[in-house]
Design a protein around this motif. Structure first.
Motif, mmCIF file in Angstrom:
data_model
loop_
_atom_site.group_PDB
_atom_site.id
_atom_site.type_symbol
_atom_site.label_atom_id
_atom_site.label_comp_id
_atom_site.label_asym_id
_atom_site.label_seq_id
_atom_site.Cartn_x
_atom_site.Cartn_y
_atom_site.Cartn_z
ATOM 1 N N GLN A 264 0.802 -1.217 0.000
ATOM 2 C CA GLN A 264 0.000 0.000 0.000
ATOM 3 C C GLN A 264 0.838 1.272 0.000
ATOM 4 O OE1 GLN A 264 -2.581 -0.930 3.308
ATOM 5 N NE2 GLN A 264 -4.106 -1.921 1.987
ATOM 6 N N LEU A 268 3.475 3.130 -7.515
ATOM 7 C CA LEU A 268 2.619 2.461 -8.479
ATOM 8 C C LEU A 268 3.411 1.552 -9.424
ATOM 9 C CD1 LEU A 268 -0.127 2.038 -9.876
ATOM 10 C CD2 LEU A 268 0.313 4.152 -11.172
ATOM 11 N N GLN A 271 3.936 -1.577 -7.547
ATOM 12 C CA GLN A 271 2.668 -2.285 -7.367
ATOM 13 C C GLN A 271 2.303 -3.059 -8.637
ATOM 14 O OE1 GLN A 271 -0.141 0.783 -6.322
ATOM 15 N NE2 GLN A 271 0.326 0.660 -4.137
ATOM 16 N N ARG A 272 2.471 -2.431 -9.801
ATOM 17 C CA ARG A 272 2.148 -3.101 -11.063
ATOM 18 C C ARG A 272 3.027 -4.322 -11.282
ATOM 19 N NH1 ARG A 272 1.507 2.539 -14.406
ATOM 20 N NH2 ARG A 272 -0.776 2.655 -14.373
ATOM 21 N N GLU A 293 -4.067 -3.833 -14.037
ATOM 22 C CA GLU A 293 -4.628 -2.599 -13.484
ATOM 23 C C GLU A 293 -5.815 -2.885 -12.577
ATOM 24 O OE1 GLU A 293 -3.402 0.979 -14.249
ATOM 25 O OE2 GLU A 293 -1.935 -0.646 -14.069
ATOM 26 N N ALA A 294 -6.659 -3.832 -12.974
ATOM 27 C CA ALA A 294 -7.808 -4.177 -12.135
ATOM 28 C C ALA A 294 -7.361 -4.743 -10.797
ATOM 29 C CB ALA A 294 -8.703 -5.180 -12.864
ATOM 30 N N ALA A 297 -5.894 -2.007 -8.450
ATOM 31 C CA ALA A 297 -6.934 -1.198 -7.806
ATOM 32 C C ALA A 297 -7.419 -1.826 -6.503
ATOM 33 C CB ALA A 297 -8.102 -0.999 -8.763
ATOM 34 N N SER A 300 -5.905 -1.091 -2.377
ATOM 35 C CA SER A 300 -6.484 -0.187 -1.369
ATOM 36 C C SER A 300 -8.007 -0.243 -1.350
ATOM 37 C CB SER A 300 -6.032 1.259 -1.653
ATOM 38 O OG SER A 300 -4.628 1.378 -1.613
ATOM 39 N N ALA A 301 -8.589 -1.276 -1.938
ATOM 40 C CA ALA A 301 -10.048 -1.375 -2.033
ATOM 41 C C ALA A 301 -10.665 -1.911 -0.739
ATOM 42 C CB ALA A 301 -10.413 -2.295 -3.203
ATOM 43 N N SER A 305 -14.187 -6.568 -2.049
ATOM 44 C CA SER A 305 -14.058 -6.166 -3.447
ATOM 45 C C SER A 305 -13.432 -7.293 -4.253
ATOM 46 C CB SER A 305 -13.187 -4.911 -3.555
ATOM 47 O OG SER A 305 -13.723 -3.853 -2.792
ATOM 48 N N THR A 307 -12.054 -8.257 -8.589
ATOM 49 C CA THR A 307 -11.913 -7.852 -9.980
ATOM 50 C C THR A 307 -13.029 -8.456 -10.802
ATOM 51 O OG1 THR A 307 -10.638 -9.773 -10.666
ATOM 52 C CG2 THR A 307 -9.407 -7.929 -9.761
#
Length: 328
Positions: A264, A268, A271-272, A293-294, A297, A300-301, A305, A307
């Motif tokens: 977190q 980015l 993270q990717r 990308e999904a 996301a 931090s959802a 949650s 995908t």
């Protein structure tokens, strides 16, 4: 007596600086008969007394052209005249497309290199090839990993990492290899398929790069190759950092569950890369930009949650504090 040129001196110094082909190595040279591979072969043969390599040639006949047997005979005759051993591989059926041809060719490299105990396989890729690959991958949507392809060396394959694939001519342009062949009067074999515009790389070589050189920058190919070189170092660094972060986050003894908390606060870009490693390792297949990308996301959802479903009836779901690959 060797006709020593600036190109000989340049390659000699480059090999020393990068330690690409250590002295007394066994080196298998991929030779098509075209200007780049012929330039490479002649340079390495001339440098051999300084490095004491054991050199041999491999020529692969895809059987794409009616004159391919004549091409084989031409390369074989050259090798006999220059007293270098040659291995010739002929495709049982013509490969369907550039990718299939490349896979077959590299399989041949691996089989011969393993059987004859070569340490290195070398190819005649140049700075111009590097520029073409960057453009080719750019328009196909590749990230920085694709844009930095055609590095100086790598393991020949996942199954054969101990044998190194080396590209010693990445500081030479195609114009320079042509001038070298002309200077030494080397008998270059002209491959008719190099002019066929149905192949994407040929179109880049024959139309795109000349347009860049004429209308944008005469040295555009070299500058694109330098961009690829810069990206190579940056990709290596980012991937090493991502792997370290991935190891911190992945749940023990499983590739299906990833702790979100170490990710977190990460950039980015990391993270990717971590998410790509997570998905590829968990699904055992490659993934695309939208899937990565999904999943990013979800770092931090809110809990619960997930995908959209990935192909094969699989999704990534938030099961606090983890991301989990699950069947749906």
């Amino acid at each position: 007596m060797i006709n020593w040129t600036d190109d000989h001196a340049r390659l000699h110094q480059l090999l020393k600086a990068r330690n690409l082909l250590p002295a007394e190595s066994r080196v298998l040279i991929a030779v098509s008969g075209g200007q780049d591979s012929l330039c490479l072969l002649r340079l390495l043969l001339d440098l051999q007394p300084h490095w004491h390599w054991s050199l041999a040639v491999i020529h692969c006949d895809h059987q794409w052209r009616s004159d391919s047997a004549a091409n084989v005979a031409h390369v074989r005759s050259l090798c006999q005249g220059w007293a270098v051993p040659i291995y010739v591989e002929v495709a049982p059926t013509p490969p369907k497309g550039e990718a299939a041809a490349r896979n077959w060719r590299y399989q041949c490299f691996q089989e011969i290199a393993q059987a004859a105990q070569f340490d290195y396989v070398v190819t005649g890729h140049t700075a111009s090839d590097r520029a073409e690959t960057l453009i080719y991958n750019l328009v196909r949507g590749s990230g920085s990993d694709g844009l930095q392809s055609l590095g100086w060396s790598r393991g020949l394959s996942q199954a054969c990492p101990q044998i190194q694939l080396v590209r010693p001519l990445l500081r030479f342009t195609r114009l320079e290899t042509a001038e070298f062949c002309q200077l030494l009067k080397l008998p270059v074999w002209e491959d008719s398929t190099n002019q066929a515009l149905q192949y994407a790389r040929n179109r880049i070589r024959l139309e795109v790069l000349p347009y860049f050189a004429q209308h944008l920058n005469p040295r555009s190919a070299l500058h694109l190759a330098q961009t690829s070189e810069l990206l190579s170092a940056e990709v290596d660094y980012l991937e090493s950092q991502a792997t370290e972060l991935y190891q911190q986050a992945i749940a023990p003894q499983t590739d299906q569950q990833l702790d979100r908390r170490p990710l977190q606060a990460a950039h980015l870009a990391l993270q990717r890369r971590v998410m790509r490693q997570f998905l590829q390792n968990g699904l055992c297949r490659s993934v695309n930009f939208e899937q990565i990308e999904a999943a990013v996301a979800l770092i931090s959802a809110p809990n619960g949650s997930q995908t959209s479903t990935l192909s094969g009836g699989v999704c990534v779901r938030v099961v606090a504090p983890f991301l989990q690959i699950v069947l749906v």
